[in-house]
Design a protein around this motif. Structure first.
Motif, mmCIF file in Angstrom:
data_model
loop_
_atom_site.group_PDB
_atom_site.id
_atom_site.type_symbol
_atom_site.label_atom_id
_atom_site.label_comp_id
_atom_site.label_asym_id
_atom_site.label_seq_id
_atom_site.Cartn_x
_atom_site.Cartn_y
_atom_site.Cartn_z
ATOM 1 N N SER A 120 3.897 3.424 -0.500
ATOM 2 C CA SER A 120 3.734 2.534 -1.657
ATOM 3 C C SER A 120 2.355 1.883 -1.668
ATOM 4 O O SER A 120 1.934 1.339 -2.686
ATOM 5 C CB SER A 120 4.818 1.456 -1.656
ATOM 6 N N ARG A 121 1.657 1.958 -0.550
ATOM 7 C CA ARG A 121 0.308 1.393 -0.436
ATOM 8 C C ARG A 121 -0.758 2.493 -0.461
ATOM 9 O O ARG A 121 -1.804 2.359 0.151
ATOM 10 C CB ARG A 121 0.173 0.610 0.862
ATOM 11 N N ARG A 166 11.418 3.452 6.783
ATOM 12 C CA ARG A 166 10.946 2.268 6.055
ATOM 13 C C ARG A 166 9.433 2.100 6.197
ATOM 14 O O ARG A 166 8.744 1.769 5.217
ATOM 15 C CB ARG A 166 11.674 1.024 6.564
ATOM 16 N N ALA A 167 8.904 2.327 7.381
ATOM 17 C CA ALA A 167 7.455 2.213 7.596
ATOM 18 C C ALA A 167 6.704 3.221 6.733
ATOM 19 O O ALA A 167 5.669 2.895 6.127
ATOM 20 C CB ALA A 167 7.122 2.419 9.073
ATOM 21 N N PRO A 203 2.219 -0.951 8.078
ATOM 22 C CA PRO A 203 2.082 -2.329 8.565
ATOM 23 C C PRO A 203 2.448 -2.442 10.048
ATOM 24 O O PRO A 203 3.493 -1.959 10.472
ATOM 25 C CB PRO A 203 3.042 -3.131 7.693
ATOM 26 N N GLU A 249 7.841 4.548 3.902
ATOM 27 C CA GLU A 249 8.008 4.111 2.510
ATOM 28 C C GLU A 249 6.998 3.024 2.145
ATOM 29 O O GLU A 249 6.388 3.066 1.072
ATOM 30 C CB GLU A 249 9.430 3.592 2.282
ATOM 31 N N ILE A 250 6.818 2.058 3.029
ATOM 32 C CA ILE A 250 5.865 0.981 2.776
ATOM 33 C C ILE A 250 4.454 1.555 2.685
ATOM 34 O O ILE A 250 3.694 1.237 1.758
ATOM 35 C CB ILE A 250 5.955 -0.113 3.855
#
Length: 135
Positions: A87-88, A80-81, A29, A83-84
């Motif tokens: 998950s996508r 975190r980026a 994102p 991980e996101i």
């Protein structure tokens, strides 16, 4: 004779666009700091392979300095980026885009694996383009 600064700027812009496109395809994102830290980390690693070999002592501090942040903040935001993105379904996208796969036993790549894989892909694509141009 061309001005080297203009050429460097054009190369930097081309690199930034290429990295951005890969990160977008990987569903990282763009509205989080980790996206920008990750893009900068990959660009630095494309230009200097030693960056990814010394991620905590060289890469994170360099990115942190650029964004006036602290190295642990950079590391955490990049994690975190990733991980996101993971998950996508980033795994499938990156496998198809850059042939990147971490194996079935790992839930997601480490920051250094992710950065190194994309940087290496871009570095190799650049070599192929130069070679094709010279043939």
């Amino acid at each position: 004779m061309p001005d080297n600064n203009i050429m460097e700027s054009a190369n930097d812009i081309e690199l930034e666009v290429e990295v951005t496109n890969i990160l977008r395809k990987a569903n990282v994102p763009a509205n989080i700091k980790g996206f920008y830290y990750l893009r900068t980390a990959i660009m630095l690693s494309v230009k200097n392979v030693e960056m990814v070999n010394s991620i905590t002592k060289l890469l994170y501090p360099t990115v942190a300095e650029h964004y006036q942040a602290k190295p642990p903040q950079v590391e955490r935001a990049i994690r975190r980026a990733i991980e996101i993105a993971w998950s996508r379904d980033a795994r499938d996208i990156l496998l198809n885009t850059i042939s990147f796969d971490i194996g079935v036993n790992k839930p997601k790549p480490s920051n250094s694996e992710f950065i190194a894989a994309i940087a290496d892909y871009i570095r190799l694509q650049s070599k192929v383009k130069r070679w094709e141009h010279n043939v």
